[in-house]
Scaffold this motif. Structure first.
Motif, mmCIF file in Angstrom:
data_model
loop_
_atom_site.group_PDB
_atom_site.id
_atom_site.type_symbol
_atom_site.label_atom_id
_atom_site.label_comp_id
_atom_site.label_asym_id
_atom_site.label_seq_id
_atom_site.Cartn_x
_atom_site.Cartn_y
_atom_site.Cartn_z
ATOM 1 N N ALA A 102 0.911 -1.078 -0.239
ATOM 2 C CA ALA A 102 -0.040 0.019 0.037
ATOM 3 C C ALA A 102 0.829 1.211 -0.104
ATOM 4 N N VAL A 103 0.633 2.046 -0.715
ATOM 5 C CA VAL A 103 1.381 3.221 -0.983
ATOM 6 C C VAL A 103 0.427 4.599 -0.435
ATOM 7 N N LEU A 104 1.099 5.272 0.560
ATOM 8 C CA LEU A 104 0.101 6.382 1.090
ATOM 9 C C LEU A 104 1.014 7.773 0.979
ATOM 10 N N LEU A 105 0.247 8.648 0.261
ATOM 11 C CA LEU A 105 0.861 10.083 0.263
ATOM 12 C C LEU A 105 0.049 11.022 0.886
ATOM 13 N N PRO A 106 0.411 10.891 2.156
ATOM 14 C CA PRO A 106 -0.352 11.797 3.155
ATOM 15 C C PRO A 106 -0.665 13.041 2.854
ATOM 16 N N ASN A 107 0.622 13.795 2.328
ATOM 17 C CA ASN A 107 0.532 15.164 2.053
ATOM 18 C C ASN A 107 0.313 15.646 0.722
ATOM 19 N N ILE A 108 -0.203 14.555 -0.257
ATOM 20 C CA ILE A 108 -0.332 15.115 -1.557
ATOM 21 C C ILE A 108 -0.996 16.206 -1.902
ATOM 22 N N SER A 109 -2.318 16.588 -1.139
ATOM 23 C CA SER A 109 -2.837 17.798 -1.707
ATOM 24 C C SER A 109 -2.132 18.955 -1.234
ATOM 25 N N LEU A 110 -1.303 18.871 -0.251
ATOM 26 C CA LEU A 110 -0.314 20.128 -0.167
ATOM 27 C C LEU A 110 0.857 20.145 -0.964
ATOM 28 N N GLU A 111 1.530 18.788 -0.902
ATOM 29 C CA GLU A 111 2.747 18.934 -1.817
ATOM 30 C C GLU A 111 2.616 19.094 -3.164
ATOM 31 N N SER A 112 1.326 18.539 -3.905
ATOM 32 C CA SER A 112 0.951 18.746 -5.302
ATOM 33 C C SER A 112 0.536 19.987 -5.637
ATOM 34 N N HIS A 113 0.410 20.771 -4.725
ATOM 35 C CA HIS A 113 -0.450 22.045 -5.093
ATOM 36 C C HIS A 113 0.459 23.077 -5.743
ATOM 37 N N PRO A 114 -0.099 23.584 -6.917
ATOM 38 C CA PRO A 114 0.974 24.341 -7.710
ATOM 39 C C PRO A 114 1.248 25.490 -7.051
ATOM 40 N N ASP A 115 0.585 25.822 -6.119
ATOM 41 C CA ASP A 115 0.903 27.328 -5.325
ATOM 42 C C ASP A 115 1.727 27.028 -3.978
ATOM 43 N N TYR A 116 2.080 25.866 -3.692
ATOM 44 C CA TYR A 116 2.740 25.621 -2.486
ATOM 45 C C TYR A 116 4.110 26.065 -2.177
ATOM 46 N N LEU B 134 11.480 -7.406 -1.985
ATOM 47 C CA LEU B 134 10.407 -6.477 -1.450
ATOM 48 C C LEU B 134 11.367 -4.982 -1.151
ATOM 49 N N ARG B 135 12.346 -5.160 -0.282
ATOM 50 C CA ARG B 135 12.909 -3.891 -0.305
ATOM 51 C C ARG B 135 13.414 -2.962 -1.418
ATOM 52 N N ALA B 136 13.729 -3.726 -2.411
ATOM 53 C CA ALA B 136 14.123 -3.093 -3.741
ATOM 54 C C ALA B 136 13.313 -2.173 -4.159
ATOM 55 N N ILE B 137 11.767 -3.370 -4.170
ATOM 56 C CA ILE B 137 10.568 -2.545 -4.706
ATOM 57 C C ILE B 137 10.142 -1.369 -4.101
ATOM 58 N N LYS B 138 10.320 -1.366 -2.874
ATOM 59 C CA LYS B 138 9.894 -0.439 -1.844
ATOM 60 C C LYS B 138 10.856 0.900 -2.278
ATOM 61 N N LYS B 139 11.981 0.611 -2.294
ATOM 62 C CA LYS B 139 12.976 1.612 -2.394
ATOM 63 C C LYS B 139 12.775 2.364 -3.600
ATOM 64 N N ALA B 140 12.367 1.656 -4.795
ATOM 65 C CA ALA B 140 12.097 2.142 -6.167
ATOM 66 C C ALA B 140 10.801 3.130 -6.232
ATOM 67 N N LEU B 141 9.855 2.479 -5.162
ATOM 68 C CA LEU B 141 8.473 3.357 -5.274
ATOM 69 C C LEU B 141 8.865 4.568 -4.357
ATOM 70 N N GLN B 142 9.682 4.440 -3.499
ATOM 71 C CA GLN B 142 10.057 5.558 -2.622
ATOM 72 C C GLN B 142 10.705 6.657 -3.679
ATOM 73 N N THR B 143 11.627 6.004 -4.412
ATOM 74 C CA THR B 143 12.439 7.301 -5.104
ATOM 75 C C THR B 143 11.457 7.848 -6.353
ATOM 76 N N GLU B 144 10.535 7.079 -6.852
ATOM 77 C CA GLU B 144 9.530 7.662 -7.554
ATOM 78 C C GLU B 144 8.952 8.694 -6.930
ATOM 79 N N CYS B 145 8.402 8.428 -5.698
ATOM 80 C CA CYS B 145 7.591 9.687 -5.001
ATOM 81 C C CYS B 145 8.364 10.748 -4.873
ATOM 82 N N GLU B 146 9.707 10.402 -4.611
ATOM 83 C CA GLU B 146 10.457 11.710 -3.983
ATOM 84 C C GLU B 146 10.741 12.578 -5.099
ATOM 85 N N ARG C 180 8.647 15.263 -5.005
ATOM 86 C CA ARG C 180 8.718 15.635 -3.498
ATOM 87 C C ARG C 180 7.702 15.469 -2.949
ATOM 88 N N LEU C 181 7.329 14.034 -2.815
ATOM 89 C CA LEU C 181 6.140 13.734 -1.974
ATOM 90 C C LEU C 181 6.427 12.932 -0.747
#
Lengths: 522, 1026
Positions: free
Chosen positions: A40-54, A150-162, A165-166
């Motif tokens: 499960a991938v949770l982006l808790p602050n996405i509404s803030l971090e993806s906001h164009p005016d943030y 699993l660790r590598a996959i998680k790492k990859a997902l993490q990098t993707e989100c980073e 800047r999420l």
């Protein structure tokens, strides 16, 4: 010549309303297939971090309206530090910080980013499911080996989100629901079914996302955790709380398969590859025609239409030429596609010979097809269609922004009483504005901006050298627009110049009280 | 020299249309030299009295009229020419207003014929740009010789064209044409406000209002020169023809009180005398003292000279009705404390306690109507109101109106929306106005709301808001002011529907009525009367003895001892925070001390700085001196400090040479000063001058004036205080001698008073009353008295105390329990047929624990409980037993608070005391032992937060812990910097300094802490926690 695939490409995913719905409604529950591992991938602050005016340097919150007031959805770090938490009322938040920056939620950009990341996750596994505006699930059991665990996959997902800047939280579990609930509590991964009960049991009820009322009922009986619920007798649980919630508990523990399908919506594309380089427009037009025919067949079959498509000319060793064609609305009209295609083909300048021609549509949308006569030959176009065709073709030739309509605006100030409108097809109901400009004598031609009339003394003589004032009309006093910061205060008159033209002039009450020419009557 | 009369002028009583007050319109018209001004609000006369009052001082004729749009879109103005046509106009408006919902009207041509056809009203026709000749003809036929075509030229570019058309139409019909201005504002600068009002009315932002805004600012009172340029002279002259035909002023309005109260063959005077004599025999069975009889003669003579007999008879009749129905009531107000009223049973205040002179209340010179307010039990007032409607009919009786005006918050909301601001920001700004002074929007608040004070929109907002504040928004009903007349009331003043069904209100408020000298009776509701009556009923039920207010022993020292201890929770008037702080200092010893206590602790005397001088003089710390013997006479009773409104007025007369009429004007100005500021300067000069002339010092004059200013609206008349003090004594007596009955009655009369049931129950316990929990077998809907082990009354809480339980649900339980014993919860639910909501309320509050063990089990059982269908009614399918823990003590307490509002168990802070001690937080009882000035750290549940306007920014907070209450004083600086905690904390911690004055203890806060999260840990506290 070889035909290539007429393929469907999955571009975006559609949120299934909640993981529970699809499963509880599906008729046959299957015993769970044990070998699954969900992340499960949770982006808790996405509404803030993806906001164009943030701007992270400011104390910022994102808010959403709720029952007559606004409530904080996400607060950034600075805001959290001064005590502005999630669910706080905005007025309270303001009281805590007078320099607070408040952003309204921007669901479009949130969704775009979530979808983009989900799409990237498809590199890992085909089973990707969007759950909520900030969560998605992927099933990775089959990919573990290929991607190095699993660790590598998680790492990859993490990098993707980073990259975006999420902030991200990840959690793996053998069932989708368990993964979701665990990640909401920021828990550790659970790899085996056996360990699920223990790990899920300690989670607070909040993570289930069950309706507030249900949670309240449970809490009022002193039940705080999922474990408390699991201890209850099943029959009683169904009576008190409801069958669907029991099912969710079962599914979280792997009693049933929660096959959350990733339901895609589509855009279509089709490519025709030539055997060699082509420069002949006749060939291109014939191939294009075929592609369009194919496209329309598919569209009709699916009862969908498209409102835009790209024509992609591929060249050897250089970037493809892409021509975007926009229609006024989704359609599956072959004639229309073809005409626009040919118009464009006539005008396009290709930098190099073409090796492949592709047609790529925008989002397919459901359209209600018009009734057709049995023999469609010789059917005359409806007037509305004719206008649509004309506009599309004009726009095709002159560019979309150069063809516009005029719309009237109810407004006393003449210069803002009309505007250009790109939406040509919006019918003006015989508006008050129109009838107003007929009763009030207004020139059809208004100057882009009023021209000062030099040399006219303050009190316009009734018989000036160049013009005489027509006393029958006026003065018409207009004092309006203060709310927009462009207040006008003028007396309008009609005048006749020595060429016999009727002029619309006004005396400005501001400043030097000069006279201006504002329009000429036809 | 040009002369002109404006015949079409709207004020802001055409709600959300007119942009000027009626007074402004009249004043400006007079300044401009208009001969006359017609105030013609749309289907309304609500603003005319204000205009009338303003026109009195000016040389301008005020014409009364109204604008209408009939059902066929015909627009007319109707002007009243004499008393009769005024009556017709008023009835016409009443008809339009009564036939549809509040806020709108409906009138058609038939109505116009019916009401206006035979009167002498003048009609102005407001034609459209293409006049409808048919309508013109109809007007001419119906109102021959009194119809004009009103030409309104407003510089819209087609003035000449329109004038031509209208002239032609008028000629064709053979009616005269007249100029009028369709005035909406007194100056053109009000255009912004007028535009904004239009946007508010249409509920759309300004930029979208478009052509529904006026194109320019010409709808104002134009100067005579401008008018001369705009209209042909003949049209302007015609306005004077109309004005001259009008011979009517509101001063002509007089109305008679109902006559039917006098039996046939008797005179008014004779009947009143007869009733008074009966009263004398009732009040003084052994014969009245000679002094009383002299007083009665004197009063009756005065009443008869001023023809006020019907007024006294009306009030007597209403009071008699209430007594017949056993509704407790008591009169108060200027005339209520006369001996005649005592004899008529209107008041219980024995004149022997008081030193009243009738002239103080009914004055010949002032010719001001007497004022009697009658308080009834708040829950039974409606019976009295309906009695009045029935007795006098709706045509003759109606409630006075209250004008609801824009306050800062409502103005910000409406203007903000009109300017298209984001709701978020409007809300933030409006909400930040909480606890602000209400008249100004400060820059700080604007910034706090995230708005930039320098932006043009915000400037517009602030400008418009300050202009809009005080504008009338709509008419509402007065709390109980009744106007009753002998003839049709709707011909005196228009009557309209109130928002409440079955209520009708007149279009004037109480100030308007006063201005015109019309009489009204105030029928008010008072919670304590309900509670007192209930106490008597409970005492009767328990002991079997009848009690009434006049049976109670008077001047009981034990009662005064209790009051002096400030042990007054639940006692009428003196239970507030400020009153309780004062009681130990004042130590009332007799009835008159209570009268002073009630009047003294009010914002007026506090602001006028009268409290401390009075206390010092009472304690003998300051000599009691009087500047003259005349003043000594006025102020002797209050030790030389003016406390009552009457004293201030009397001072103005005696010391500054005011006539009684002027003194009354001063009283009005005081009221107005509080409302809108200004207007007192004139009186200040006059007062100072008068006092200096009579040999008083400037210092004395200054002091008196500053006290007058402080008084404002909050000043309390002695006559009111006297009536209230009686109820103070009665309720204190009940609390002292019959606490069980008293608190039981208070609980049954909720909501009322200062305190919630939790505090009342605590106070009752403190007074030694045994409190018994709600029980499905024992409790009635109301709380009741049961016999305890010593045959003393114990208080059994009623079902009504369970939050969320419906009245119907309560009845079902009571009905079912007489039939059978309940076996278990399922059985209970089946027998009572309660719905889920009621069941849940009962279970959550712990009321059903006798049936089910603990609440968690009960909740489990009732969740999803299905009504048994008849087929399967007998089949019980056994279900698994849930593993539910029993609630901890903390959890039970939390649930008690949530579902009952109090707990009969331990105080929550007792459970938390361990953690609190660890944080070095002290018990409130310990604080009282500390010396003055000591530092302390306390915490408690917040009971009340008050920020009285009189206290210069100080916030008073009362907190409660397991050992009692503690009062906090929070200065503005602390309150400002810790606003969120102050407003938000449930469990408030305070570091501060102890302040002791005699027995009164406060903690002056230095720093506040929000410990509310500690309460979250409460459920985890186990039962055996100590």
């Amino acid at each position: 010549m070889t035909r290539s695939i007429n393929s469907l490409s999955l571009l975006t995913g559609e949120t299934s309303s909640s993981p529970s719905d699809s499963a509880s409604q599906s008729p046959g529950w299957r015993k769970f297939h044990k070998n699954q591992l969900w992340i499960a991938v949770l982006l808790p602050n996405i509404s803030l971090e993806s906001h164009p005016d943030y701007d992270p340097n400011e104390i910022t919150v994102v808010v959403e309206p709720e029952e007559g007031h606004h409530r904080v959805v996400v607060a950034n770090k600075d805001a959290l530090e001064i005590g502005i938490n999630r669910d706080l009322k905005l007025s309270t938040a303001y009281a805590l910080s007078s320099t607070l920056r408040v952003l309204k939620r921007y669901p479009d950009s949130e969704r775009a980013i979530l979808e983009a990341i989900a799409r990237r996750a498809r590199k890992i596994t085909p089973v990707v499911s969007l759950v909520s505006p900030q969560e998605f699930l992927i099933e990775v059991q089959g990919s573990l080996k290929l991607f190095g665990g699993l660790r590598a996959i998680k790492k990859a997902l993490q990098t993707e989100c980073e990259c975006y800047r999420l902030t991200v939280s990840l959690c793996a579990a053998p069932t989708a629901l368990a993964a979701l609930w665990l990640v909401r509590h920021r828990s550790e991964d659970v790899r085996t079914i056996k360990k699920l009960v223990g790990n899920l049991g300690v989670l607070p009820l909040k993570v289930t996302g069950w309706p507030e009322r249900t949670q309240l009922t449970l809490r009022s009986m002193g039940l705080q955790t999922i474990g408390d619920c699991l201890r209850l007798p099943r029959d009683g649980f169904i009576r008190c709380i409801g069958r669907e919630y029991l099912l969710q508990l079962d599914r979280s523990l792997g009693e049933y398969d929660s096959s959350l399908e990733f339901r895609p919506s589509q855009s279509l594309s089709s490519t025709f590859e030539f055997m060699d380089e082509v420069t002949d427009p006749a060939v291109l037009s014939r191939v294009g025609e075929n592609l369009i025919q194919e496209l329309v067949k598919v569209l009709r079959k699916r009862q969908v239409g498209v409102a835009s498509f790209d024509i992609v000319f591929q060249h050897l060793h250089r970037l493809a030429t892409v021509e975007r064609i926009n229609l006024l609305g989704p359609t599956q009209d072959q004639e229309r596609f073809l005409r626009l295609f040919l118009d464009r083909l006539e005008r396009v300048i290709l930098p190099a010979p073409v090796v492949a021609l592709a047609l790529r549509t925008g989002q397919a949308e459901v359209v209600v097809a018009r009734n057709m006569t049995l023999f469609s030959n010789g059917v005359r176009l409806q007037p509305i269609d004719a206008i649509e065709n004309l506009i599309e073709r004009l726009r095709g030739r002159f560019g979309a922004t150069h063809v516009f309509g005029i719309s009237f605006i109810e407004e006393h100030r003449p210069e803002v009483a009309w505007s250009k409108s790109l939406d040509l097809l919006v019918r003006q109901n015989k508006s008050a504005a129109l009838s107003f400009s007929l009763t009030h004598q207004r020139p059809l031609w208004l100057l882009p901006s009023p021209i000062p009339v030099p040399g006219v003394p303050n009190d316009f003589p009734h018989c000036h050298r160049q013009a005489i004032l027509l006393s029958k009309f006026g003065p018409e006093r207009i004092e309006a627009g203060w709310w927009s910061g462009k207040k006008v205060s003028r007396d309008y008159y009609m005048a006749l110049n020595n060429k016999g033209q009727r002029l619309w002039i006004y005396k400005d009450h501001y400043g030097a009280q000069n006279w201006y020419l504002h329009g000429i009557f036809s | 020299m040009l002369r002109y009369a404006e015949l079409h002028c709207l004020s802001n009583f055409s709600f959300l249309r007119g942009a000027s007050h009626p007074e402004e319109q009249v004043k400006r018209a007079a300044e401009l030299g208009y001969e006359a001004l017609a105030l013609t609000d749309e289907c309304s006369l609500a603003g005319v009295v204000r205009a009338h009052a303003a026109s009195r001082k000016l040389s301008i004729q005020l014409i009364i009229g109204s604008e209408f749009k009939l059902a066929n879109d015909l627009r007319i103005i109707v002007l009243a020419t004499d008393r009769e046509s005024y009556g017709a106009l008023s009835a016409f408006i009443s008809c339009g207003r009564r036939s549809t919902d509040k806020g709108s009207y409906y009138l058609n041509t038939n109505d116009a014929m019916k009401y206006l056809g035979s009167s002498d009203n003048l009609i102005l026709w407001l034609p459209t740009e293409k006049p409808n000749l048919k309508q013109g003809k109809w007007l001419k036929e119906c109102f021959s010789g009194r119809v004009w075509l009103a030409a309104e030229l407003l510089v819209n570019g087609r003035d000449q064209h329109l004038l031509k058309i209208w002239t032609k139409t008028a000629n064709t019909l053979g009616i005269p044409i007249v100029a009028s201005g369709n005035v909406h504002m007194h100056r053109r600068e009000r255009q912004m406000l007028q535009d904004t009002l239009t946007a508010i009315r249409l509920k759309i932002p300004l930029e979208k209002v478009g052509f529904r805004l006026y194109p320019n600012a010409e709808h104002y009172l134009r100067s005579l020169e401008t008018l001369a340029r705009s209209y042909p002279e003949s049209l302007l002259k015609e306005t004077l023809v109309i004005a001259e035909r009008i011979d009517f002023s509101l001063d002509e309005l007089r109305y008679e009180y109902p006559h039917e109260l006098v039996p046939v063959g008797e005179t008014l005077t004779g009947h009143l005398r007869g009733l008074t004599e009966d009263g004398v025999r009732w009040r003084w069975p052994q014969g009245a003292p000679g002094k009383v009889l002299t007083l009665i003669e004197h009063e009756l003579k005065l009443i008869s000279e001023l023809n006020y007999e019907p007024y006294f008879l009306t009030v007597h009749d209403i009071v008699q009705f209430a007594r017949g129905k056993k509704i407790l009531c008591q009169g108060r107000g200027s005339a209520a404390n006369s001996v005649v009223c005592y004899c008529l049973g209107i008041t219980e205040v024995d004149p022997k306690h008081m030193d009243f002179l009738m002239e103080r209340f009914i004055s010949k010179e002032r010719n001001q109507p007497p004022d009697i307010d009658v308080d009834f039990e708040h829950e039974r007032r409606e019976e009295v109101i309906q009695y009045i409607y029935e007795k006098y009919s709706r045509e003759r009786a109606a409630l006075a109106a209250t004008v609801i005006s824009y306050k800062s918050r409502s103005a910000i909301r409406d203007v903000g929306k009109a300017l298209g601001l984001e709701n978020i920001q409007i809300d933030a700004l409006a909400k930040s106005m909480q606890w602000s002074d209400g008249c100004q929007v400060g820059w700080e608040r604007v910034r706090e709301a995230g708005l930039d004070p320098d932006s043009p929109t915000v400037r517009h907002l602030l400008f418009l808001v300050s202009a809009l504040i005080g504008f009338p928004r709509h008419l509402s009903q007065h709390v109980g002011g009744f106007v009753i007349s002998q003839s049709k009331l709707n011909e005196l003043v228009p009557i309209e529907n109130a928002a409440m069904s079955n209520r009708t209100v007149i279009q004037w408020d109480k100030n308007d009525l006063e201005e015109l000298g019309l009489l009204k009776v105030d029928i008010l509701g008072l919670g304590i009367l309900s509670a007192i009556r209930r106490s008597f009923d409970l005492i009767h039920g328990f002991y079997g003895r009848e009690t009434s207010m006049d049976d109670l022993p008077t001047e009981d020292p034990v009662v005064y001892e209790m009051i002096s201890r400030a042990d007054t929770i639940g006692v009428f008037q003196i239970e507030s925070r400020a009153q309780m702080a004062m009681l130990p200092r004042l130590r009332p010893r007799c009835y008159y001390d209570l009268v002073i206590e009630v009047a003294l602790i009010r914002p007026g005397p506090i602001q006028g700085n009268m409290v401390h001088p009075y206390l010092r003089r009472r304690d003998g710390k300051e000599p009691i001196t009087y500047p003259s013997s005349q003043i000594e006479e006025i102020l002797r009773r209050t030790l030389g400090v003016p406390i009552f409104q009457e004293q201030v007025m009397k001072l103005a007369v005696v010391a500054a040479g005011f006539t009684p009429g002027e003194a009354d004007q001063l009283r009005r100005a005081m009221t107005a000063w509080r409302r809108c500021g200004g207007g007192l300067d004139l009186f200040e000069k006059r007062l100072t001058k008068g006092m200096l002339e009579r040999g008083y010092t400037g210092k004395f004059a200054d002091r008196i004036f500053s006290q007058i200013k402080g008084f404002g609206e909050y000043g309390f008349p002695e006559s009111h205080a006297a009536s209230f003090a009686l109820l103070v004594y009665v309720s204190a007596w009940l609390k002292c001698y019959e606490p069980a009955a008293f608190f039981c009655a208070l609980l049954n009369s909720q909501p009322m008073g200062f305190y919630a049931p939790a505090q009342l129950i605590r106070a009752a316990k403190k007074d030694g009353v045994e409190i018994r929990r709600v029980d499905i077998y024992e409790s009635n809907w109301d709380s009741t008295l049961e016999s305890d082990a010593h045959s003393k009354p114990a208080l059994r809480l009623g079902l009504r105390i369970v939050k969320g339980l419906s009245v119907a649900g309560g009845e079902k339980i009571i009905a079912a329990r007489y039939k059978c014993q309940f076996v278990d919860l399922q059985d209970f639910a089946g027998q009572t047929k309660l719905d889920d909501k009621d069941l849940k309320a009962l279970v959550s509050s712990g009321t059903l624990e006798s049936l089910t063990g603990n609440r968690y089990r009960a909740l489990w059982e009732i969740a999803g409980l299905q009504k048994p269908t008849s087929l399967f009614a007998q089949i019980h399918v056994p279900e698994g037993i849930p593993l539910l823990k029993a609630p901890t003590e903390g959890q039970s307490i939390v649930m008690d608070y949530r579902h009952l509002g109090f707990t009969l168990g331990r105080h929550p802070l007792e459970l938390l005391r361990g953690s609190l001690l660890a944080m070095h937080i002290e018990q409130s009882s310990k604080v009282t032992e500390l010396r003055h000035g000591a530092l302390t750290y306390v915490a408690g549940l917040v009971i009340t937060r008050q920020r009285p306007s009189s206290a210069a920014g100080v916030t008073f907070v009362t907190i409660e812990d397991e050992t009692g209450y503690l009062n906090l004083v929070i200065w503005e600086r602390v309150a400002k910097s810790q606003r969120t905690i102050l407003l938000g904390a449930t469990l408030l911690g305070v570091r501060g300094r102890v302040q002791k004055e005699g027995n009164v203890v406060h903690v002056v806060a230095h720093k506040l802490y929000d410990h509310s999260t500690l309460l979250d840990s409460l459920p985890a506290q186990s039962r055996d926690f100590h």
